[in-house]
Enzyme design. Structure first.
Site, mmCIF file in Angstrom:
data_model
loop_
_atom_site.group_PDB
_atom_site.id
_atom_site.type_symbol
_atom_site.label_atom_id
_atom_site.label_comp_id
_atom_site.label_asym_id
_atom_site.label_seq_id
_atom_site.Cartn_x
_atom_site.Cartn_y
_atom_site.Cartn_z
ATOM 1 N N LYS A 71 0.852 -1.193 0.000
ATOM 2 C CA LYS A 71 0.000 0.000 0.000
ATOM 3 C C LYS A 71 0.887 1.242 0.000
ATOM 4 O O LYS A 71 1.832 1.341 0.788
ATOM 5 C CB LYS A 71 -0.903 0.004 1.234
ATOM 6 C CG LYS A 71 -1.793 1.240 1.354
ATOM 7 C CD LYS A 71 -2.112 1.554 2.808
ATOM 8 C CE LYS A 71 -0.869 1.955 3.537
ATOM 9 N NZ LYS A 71 -1.001 2.948 4.594
ATOM 10 N N ASP B 76 -5.718 0.728 8.618
ATOM 11 C CA ASP B 76 -5.450 0.276 7.254
ATOM 12 C C ASP B 76 -6.269 -0.949 6.864
ATOM 13 O O ASP B 76 -6.274 -1.347 5.697
ATOM 14 C CB ASP B 76 -3.966 -0.067 7.084
ATOM 15 C CG ASP B 76 -3.080 1.165 6.989
ATOM 16 O OD1 ASP B 76 -3.628 2.280 6.865
ATOM 17 O OD2 ASP B 76 -1.841 1.009 7.036
#
Length: 287
Positions: free
Chosen positions: A10, A138
């Site tokens: 990410k 997240d």
């Protein structure tokens, strides 16, 4: 037959962070994208129950009884009644740990998707997202693994399908950058705001790169206080000379450069690897 799921890195293309609030959290605004490099999770229907970790960064996770993959599976079992404790999984840990790449959360997201594919293909995304919410900010974005605006605590997600493919080089200088320590330094500096910028004029790659240059990562300065090697990595990518934008991702220590095309990114990655053979360097496609 073995079942395999990717756990992509990410990248926070920008990260605007607000001050510490009364509930102990920070609001943020970010544009998140996922790369074509990352970890890999394999399910073996005939293997022994439990999680094995292999790969170049496996040693860092040895003895981690609180691994997010195991927590994700336990949460899914509690939420649905599915028998997740008997699954046989192998995590190929290819991403550096505490690197600002969402590796643990992405591994957890891959575990949830993989368990659904194997045990309950009709299970709705919303169930996986609810489980992921209990794993950290997240978690939900890494379940979806798609380009998105992230706001609130990171849980308010708006998909951004207009984001073009961006060619990048990811560089980690081999030092950890624990999120808690970075936010502690951020709070001492008292800088940043969770402002969401106006969209770029268009979504062509060149326009987006120029627009991103006007944004920032509010955790970069605090992270540099804890890990000066991040600054060395930023300067190395800039000095290589071909990057159109250089920035730290997330809470560090990985930095990234954005490039005109894949060939330029590949040449830059090769040059940086030769100059810094002990660093983790990967050319990547974002989006």
């Amino acid at each position: 037959m073995q079942w395999v799921e990717a756990a992509p890195a990410k990248i926070n293309l920008f990260l605007h962070v607000g001050p510490l609030e009364a509930d102990g959290y920070h609001s943020l605004s970010s544009l998140v994208v996922f790369a074509d490099v990352g970890d890999r999770l394999t399910l073996d229907p005939d293997g022994p129950a439990g999680l094995s970790v292999v790969g170049p960064f496996a040693e860092v996770l040895k003895g981690d009884a609180d691994n997010l993959v195991l927590r994700a599976l336990a949460g899914l079992g509690e939420a649905t009644g599915l028998q997740t404790s008997g699954l046989s999984l192998t995590l190929d840990k290819r991403l550096p740990v505490a690197a600002g790449l969402g590796g643990g959360s992405s591994d957890a997201g891959a575990a949830l998707r993989l368990a659904r594919r194997y045990l309950a293909p009709d299970l709705e995304d919303a169930v996986l997202v609810r489980v992921a919410e209990g794993l950290g900010a997240d978690g939900p974005m890494c379940v979806r693994s798609e380009a998105a605006w992230a706001e609130g605590r990171g849980e308010v997600l708006t998909p951004e399908p207009r984001l073009p493919t961006l060619h990048a080089v990811l560089v980690n200088p081999g030092v950890p950058s624990p999120t808690g320590a970075v936010y502690g330094a951020f709070d001492r500096l008292s800088v940043g705001s969770a402002d969401r910028p106006t969209d770029p004029a268009d979504w062509e790659a060149e326009t987006v790169r120029d627009w991103l240059a006007d944004q920032r990562n509010d955790l970069e300065a605090p992270a540099l206080l804890n890990a000066p090697a991040i600054g060395t990595a930023l300067e190395a990518v800039r000095a290589e000379g071909q990057a159109r934008l250089v920035r730290m991702s997330g809470s560090g220590a990985t930095v990234f450069g954005l490039y005109e095309d894949a060939a330029t990114a590949a040449r830059a990655a090769e040059a940086l690897s030769e100059a810094h053979p002990c660093w983790w360097v990967r050319a990547a496609r974002l989006g």
